[in-house]
Design an enzyme around this catalytic site. Structure first.
Site, mmCIF file in Angstrom:
data_model
loop_
_atom_site.group_PDB
_atom_site.id
_atom_site.type_symbol
_atom_site.label_atom_id
_atom_site.label_comp_id
_atom_site.label_asym_id
_atom_site.label_seq_id
_atom_site.Cartn_x
_atom_site.Cartn_y
_atom_site.Cartn_z
ATOM 1 N N ASP A 113 1.029 -1.346 0.373
ATOM 2 C CA ASP A 113 0.276 -0.537 -0.045
ATOM 3 C C ASP A 113 0.211 0.887 -0.366
ATOM 4 O OD1 ASP A 113 -1.509 -1.993 0.499
ATOM 5 O OD2 ASP A 113 -2.724 -1.304 2.082
ATOM 6 N N GLU A 167 4.032 1.366 -1.379
ATOM 7 C CA GLU A 167 4.555 2.218 -2.394
ATOM 8 C C GLU A 167 3.582 2.327 -4.026
ATOM 9 O OE1 GLU A 167 7.653 0.820 -5.595
ATOM 10 O OE2 GLU A 167 7.358 0.999 -3.398
ATOM 11 N N ASP A 179 0.711 4.290 -2.602
ATOM 12 C CA ASP A 179 0.088 5.564 -2.029
ATOM 13 C C ASP A 179 1.258 6.536 -2.324
ATOM 14 O OD1 ASP A 179 -1.688 5.191 -0.445
ATOM 15 O OD2 ASP A 179 -0.675 4.512 0.739
ATOM 16 N N SER A 227 -12.801 7.957 -1.144
ATOM 17 C CA SER A 227 -11.689 7.731 -0.619
ATOM 18 C C SER A 227 -10.924 8.517 0.530
ATOM 19 C CB SER A 227 -11.221 7.156 -1.540
ATOM 20 O OG SER A 227 -9.919 6.657 -1.180
ATOM 21 N N LEU A 228 -10.149 8.354 0.900
ATOM 22 C CA LEU A 228 -9.972 8.999 2.148
ATOM 23 C C LEU A 228 -8.637 9.875 1.319
ATOM 24 C CD1 LEU A 228 -10.436 7.422 5.522
ATOM 25 C CD2 LEU A 228 -11.875 10.043 5.022
ATOM 26 N N GLU A 266 -10.621 7.306 14.606
ATOM 27 C CA GLU A 266 -11.053 6.227 14.711
ATOM 28 C C GLU A 266 -10.173 5.032 14.000
ATOM 29 O OE1 GLU A 266 -14.436 6.275 12.098
ATOM 30 O OE2 GLU A 266 -15.555 7.814 13.837
ATOM 31 N N LYS A 293 -8.723 2.673 11.131
ATOM 32 C CA LYS A 293 -8.780 3.134 10.553
ATOM 33 C C LYS A 293 -8.799 0.973 10.004
ATOM 34 C CE LYS A 293 -7.828 4.446 5.915
ATOM 35 N NZ LYS A 293 -7.960 2.739 4.894
ATOM 36 N N ASP A 322 -9.111 -2.271 7.738
ATOM 37 C CA ASP A 322 -8.180 -2.966 6.692
ATOM 38 C C ASP A 322 -9.253 -4.016 6.356
ATOM 39 O OD1 ASP A 322 -6.495 -2.393 4.511
ATOM 40 O OD2 ASP A 322 -4.758 -3.436 5.330
ATOM 41 N N ARG A 326 -18.245 -0.239 -2.868
ATOM 42 C CA ARG A 326 -17.980 0.737 -2.984
ATOM 43 C C ARG A 326 -18.104 0.850 -4.262
ATOM 44 N NH1 ARG A 326 -12.622 3.699 -1.668
ATOM 45 N NH2 ARG A 326 -11.559 2.882 -2.755
ATOM 46 N N GLU A 380 -16.936 -0.741 7.161
ATOM 47 C CA GLU A 380 -15.839 -1.795 6.650
ATOM 48 C C GLU A 380 -16.446 -3.269 6.497
ATOM 49 O OE1 GLU A 380 -13.614 -0.277 5.338
ATOM 50 O OE2 GLU A 380 -11.834 -1.296 4.253
ATOM 51 N N TYR A 389 -19.628 2.763 10.121
ATOM 52 C CA TYR A 389 -18.731 4.010 10.610
ATOM 53 C C TYR A 389 -19.237 5.674 9.994
ATOM 54 C CZ TYR A 389 -15.636 2.705 7.036
ATOM 55 O OH TYR A 389 -15.055 1.801 6.015
ATOM 56 N N LYS A 398 -12.053 12.654 11.604
ATOM 57 C CA LYS A 398 -12.999 13.589 10.753
ATOM 58 C C LYS A 398 -13.487 13.939 11.711
ATOM 59 C CE LYS A 398 -14.986 9.021 9.380
ATOM 60 N NZ LYS A 398 -15.809 7.547 10.289
ATOM 61 N N LYS A 453 -1.475 7.269 7.802
ATOM 62 C CA LYS A 453 -1.235 6.043 7.917
ATOM 63 C C LYS A 453 -0.203 5.134 8.249
ATOM 64 C CE LYS A 453 -2.470 3.299 3.888
ATOM 65 N NZ LYS A 453 -3.256 2.992 2.513
ATOM 66 N N CYS A 491 7.999 -28.593 -15.609
ATOM 67 C CA CYS A 491 8.270 -28.537 -14.294
ATOM 68 C C CYS A 491 9.737 -29.005 -14.347
ATOM 69 C CB CYS A 491 7.668 -30.093 -13.970
ATOM 70 S SG CYS A 491 7.300 -30.718 -11.846
ATOM 71 N N CYS A 551 9.964 -33.257 -13.202
ATOM 72 C CA CYS A 551 10.087 -33.988 -13.821
ATOM 73 C C CYS A 551 10.151 -33.605 -15.383
ATOM 74 C CB CYS A 551 7.879 -34.840 -13.563
ATOM 75 S SG CYS A 551 7.005 -33.591 -14.314
ATOM 76 N N CYS A 611 2.307 -28.568 -13.163
ATOM 77 C CA CYS A 611 2.679 -29.046 -13.505
ATOM 78 C C CYS A 611 1.644 -30.497 -13.676
ATOM 79 C CB CYS A 611 3.645 -30.360 -13.037
ATOM 80 S SG CYS A 611 3.907 -32.143 -13.799
ATOM 81 N N CYS A 623 4.117 -37.096 -11.643
ATOM 82 C CA CYS A 623 5.747 -36.429 -11.526
ATOM 83 C C CYS A 623 5.466 -36.639 -9.813
ATOM 84 C CB CYS A 623 4.739 -34.842 -11.223
ATOM 85 S SG CYS A 623 6.622 -33.645 -10.489
HETATM 86 S S1 IVH Z 1 -14.321 7.118 6.836
HETATM 87 C C1 IVH Z 1 -16.225 9.381 3.408
HETATM 88 N N1 IVH Z 1 -13.680 5.526 8.438
HETATM 89 O O1 IVH Z 1 -10.736 3.452 4.539
HETATM 90 C C2 IVH Z 1 -14.758 8.609 3.023
HETATM 91 N N2 IVH Z 1 -13.468 5.071 6.287
HETATM 92 O O2 IVH Z 1 -9.207 4.515 2.445
HETATM 93 C C3 IVH Z 1 -15.738 7.748 3.732
HETATM 94 N N3 IVH Z 1 -11.930 3.046 6.396
HETATM 95 O O3 IVH Z 1 -12.836 3.347 2.274
HETATM 96 C C4 IVH Z 1 -14.707 6.617 5.108
HETATM 97 N N4 IVH Z 1 -11.844 2.581 8.231
HETATM 98 O O4 IVH Z 1 -13.396 2.012 3.732
HETATM 99 C C5 IVH Z 1 -13.902 5.752 7.609
HETATM 100 N N5 IVH Z 1 -13.301 4.836 10.690
HETATM 101 C C6 IVH Z 1 -13.003 4.490 8.848
HETATM 102 C C7 IVH Z 1 -12.439 3.433 8.242
HETATM 103 C C8 IVH Z 1 -12.071 3.663 7.072
HETATM 104 C C9 IVH Z 1 -10.967 2.065 7.263
HETATM 105 C C10 IVH Z 1 -12.151 2.526 4.578
HETATM 106 C C11 IVH Z 1 -13.030 2.411 3.464
HETATM 107 C C12 IVH Z 1 -12.281 3.892 2.986
HETATM 108 C C13 IVH Z 1 -10.908 3.529 3.108
HETATM 109 C C14 IVH Z 1 -10.451 5.288 2.358
#
Ligand code: IVH
Length: 668
Positions: A34, A36, A38, A87-88, A117, A119, A121, A140, A175, A227, A290, A314, A408, A411, A426, A431
């Site tokens: 991730d 790399e 990003d 996305s964020l 909060e 994040k 994964d 999504r 998530e 969330y 947030k 991150k 292979c 063999c 194979c 084998c």
């Molecule tokens: S809020 C409008 N809160 O991270 C965006 N996202 O890289 C609302 N994610 O697409 C997202 N934990 O899939 C939010 N506590 C959290 C999260 C979270 C994981 C994911 C989510 C988002 C991605 C962005």
């Protein structure tokens, strides 16, 4: 950099990023980390900002990566999102969090509260509720259209199908993730069944959510955390009010969030989780910050890709730089050839890494790896070491490009490529690697538990003493003492251990056969439902799929195995050798004879899994059958029983009984 140069770099980055988006979001099999990814995204966004004339709307920097399947493989219905799913923005640098806070304070004219909060994964979902009822769960997708995964989401016990009727309709987003312990169990099972493991819990969660068989999804132990709530005229002033309300309605929400007054408190929270996250039972890749005030969120609004009111910090993955010494190509017991990198030993998060998987030829190509390269290793989901990228600046002159073998390595049979899984295998069933692998699986502890290792199997194979599984049971002490290093004592111990294996229970024997996708747990389920191997061998696909935990993949694999005459020869040979191919525990587990001589058809859903009901039928001496006939004693109907079955029962005057009536029957 001139505009020409910028143009060609932008083009290259866009192509790379599109490719990685597909691998990550659709195949769930990313080849770079991730971090790399990003970094590339950051470079693209920077170039497009510096050269606005080169920025396009369809650039990966301006849209969210899509998890939608390509039109040729569309297996889920797709629906538009009412509000785009974005996305964020993210950063690995706390300095940028100060800048984020600065922008918001400037905009609002005062300081503000942030909700911090974890994040999670996993993979994002959007649940739409109307009049208190779940109407749809979408992935999504590309942010505008998502795949309908409602059925799969409902297998996650914590997601409510209904809540009290609300005066407003809303969407709740969150998530889907897989805790480490379920991830490890799944990968062990996959390895046992000959399937490639998932590289990390995120891929496992995303891949599982897009599995076509809800039974299989249920088994995988997915979790959900919600969330974010969106809708028209919602009765909340703050994000935290919305989340508390959701918790009150029974939605699963995170217990790890904290309301922070100002950016310093945010950094405190981050500091705590930087190390704290390592003891969590699931994967987190950062912290989401947030703005808590919903009015302020609204005023800040969105860019095409991100909200302006939230951002993600991150955590940098732990990685180490080392040298690629050579690559081994290993043929496994299913014939799949896996490239394995031999590395100069390097320590990484407390362990010494010497080898790393390169997965397959596509991955080697995507990494553009050469022998002698300096490479970064990382623990995927912090568990399995893998090579994430090459340090090109250190490439030695003339470093040779590794060539994936065409034949292979064991063999010499030309390899075939399974396009759907990007794996070379194979095809030769004789084998030595495949045969020896089959023996090693057969003798392993959870299978026949025969006391031997690789070296013994090698010796026996090389001397031509074993080719097919039943050969093991023909070995004699004198066969063994004829081999190098074997004395009378060790030889008879080994032969005894083989003889003792005949006592292994039926389910262990089934597992030992090495049928693809039949791990230890599935073998138990299969054994309890088909009490003899010949019943299993003659079961139809439909009969197999009647079993709660068997989906089409497992059913097809079982059918495939038993319809091959060579495999039936093996089974017959093992039966003759005296192995347990019948469930002898049937009588031991017998609770009563109340249903002795009775034939029961179980249909519909019950307060407990249907399989539990079926085993109760058997435990009380009854017999389960799949379809209603003149000889059926009862149709045991749960909720929504098969309408055809009901009709037939009525026609043939077969008594229809409810779950409660059934319990009374067996408890009397
Ligand atoms: S809020 C409008 N809160 O991270 C965006 N996202 O890289 C609302 N994610 O697409 C997202 N934990 O899939 C939010 N506590 C959290 C999260 C979270 C994981 C994911 C989510 C988002 C991605 C962005």
């Amino acid at each position: 950099m001139g505009i020409k140069e910028a143009e060609s770099r932008i083009k290259a980055l866009k192509e790379e990023l599109e490719k990685h988006n597909y691998r990550y979001y659709v195949l769930n099999d990313p080849v770079i980390s991730d971090y790399e990814y990003d970094l590339m995204m950051l470079e693209l966004a920077g170039l497009e900002k510096a050269w606005p004339a080169l920025a396009t709307e369809d650039s990966p920097a301006a849209k969210v990566g899509s998890d939608l399947q390509p039109p040729t493989r569309r297996e889920f219905r797709q629906y538009p999102h009412r509000y785009p799913m974005l996305s964020l923005g993210n950063t690995y640098d706390t300095g940028e969090l100060y800048a984020f806070d600065e922008r918001i304070r400037k905009f609002s004219g005062s300081g503000c509260d942030y909700n911090c909060e974890l994040k999670f994964d996993g993979t994002a979902v959007c649940l739409s509720y109307s009049r208190g009822r779940l109407v749809r769960a979408l992935t999504r997708g590309d942010g505008h259209v998502g795949d309908d995964v409602t059925e799969n989401v409902l297998t996650i016990g914590t997601v409510p199908e209904t809540i009290g009727d609300t005066s407003f309709d809303f969407e709740i987003r969150g998530e889907i993730y897989m805790p480490f312990k379920d991830f490890e169990r799944l990968n062990t099972e996959r390895a046992e069944g000959g399937d490639p493991p998932f590289a990390n819990p995120r891929n496992a969660a995303a891949g599982s959510l897009k599995t076509l068989d809800p039974k299989e999804v249920r088994r995988r132990g997915l979790q959900c955390v919600l969330y974010h709530i969106v809708g028209e005229d919602l009765p909340f002033e703050r994000h935290t009010d919305a989340i508390s309300w959701a918790a009150g309605q029974g939605f699963p929400v995170s217990g790890y969030s904290r309301l922070c007054h100002g950016i310093e408190m945010v950094l405190q929270y981050i500091g705590e989780w930087d190390s704290g996250r390592k003891s969590l039972p699931f994967a987190t890749d950062g912290i989401v910050v947030k703005v808590n005030d919903l009015q302020l969120q609204k005023e800040l609004g969105y860019t095409a890709k991100f909200p302006r009111w939230a951002t993600a910090y991150k955590f940098k993955p732990e990685e180490a730089l080392t040298k690629l010494l050579s690559i081994d190509y290993q043929t496994g017991r299913t014939g799949v050839v896996t490239p394995v990198a031999n590395l100069e030993p390097v320590s990484l998060s407390g362990t010494v890494v010497k080898r790393a998987t390169l997965h397959n030829a596509d991955q080697m190509e995507a990494l553009d790896i050469r022998i002698g390269d300096s490479v970064y290793v990382e623990k995927g989901g912090e568990i399995i070491p893998k090579i994430t990228r090459v340090e090109l600046s250190r490439r030695p002159a003339g470093a040779p490009v590794p060539v994936f073998p065409a034949a292979c390595p064991v063999c010499g049979t030309p390899l075939l490529k399974d396009e759907s899984q990007a794996r070379h295998y194979c095809p030769n069933r004789d084998c030595p690697a495949v045969v020896k692998g089959g023996f090693l699986h057969f003798i392993s502890r959870k299978a026949m538990n025969i006391n031997a290792g690789d070296a013994t199997i090698d010796q026996l194979y090389d001397k031509g003493l074993i080719r097919r599984l039943p050969d093991l049971y023909k070995l004699t002490v004198s066969d063994m003492t004829g081999l190098e290093g074997w004395k009378e004592r060790s030889a008879s111990k080994f032969i005894d251990s083989i003889a003792e294996s005949k006592e292994r229970p039926y389910h262990a024997v089934l597992y030992a056969l090495g049928i693809r996708h039949i791990g230890e747990t599935t073998a138990k389920t299969v054994a309890s439902r088909f009490p003899s191997v010949y019943m299993l061998a003659s079961a139809s696909r439909e009969e197999l799929m009647e079993v709660e935990e068997i989906g089409d993949v497992v059913a097809d694999s079982i059918r495939g195995y038993f319809s091959d005459p060579r495999n039936m020869e093996t089974v017959d040979g093992l039966v003759r050798a005296g192995l347990n191919f019948e469930d002898k525990s049937g009588n031991a587990g017998r609770l009563s004879d109340r249903l002795a001589g009775k034939t029961v058809v179980v249909s519909g859903s019950f307060s407990v899994p249907r399989d539990r009901i079926k085993s109760l039928v058997e435990a009380h001496g009854g017999k389960n059958t799949a379809s209603v006939s003149g000889s059926t004693s009862y149709l045991l109907a749960g909720e929504k029983p098969g309408p055809e079955k009901l009709k037939k029962a009525e026609k043939l005057s077969v008594p229809v009984i409810s779950e409660d009536e059934f319990y009374k029957l067996i408890e009397e």
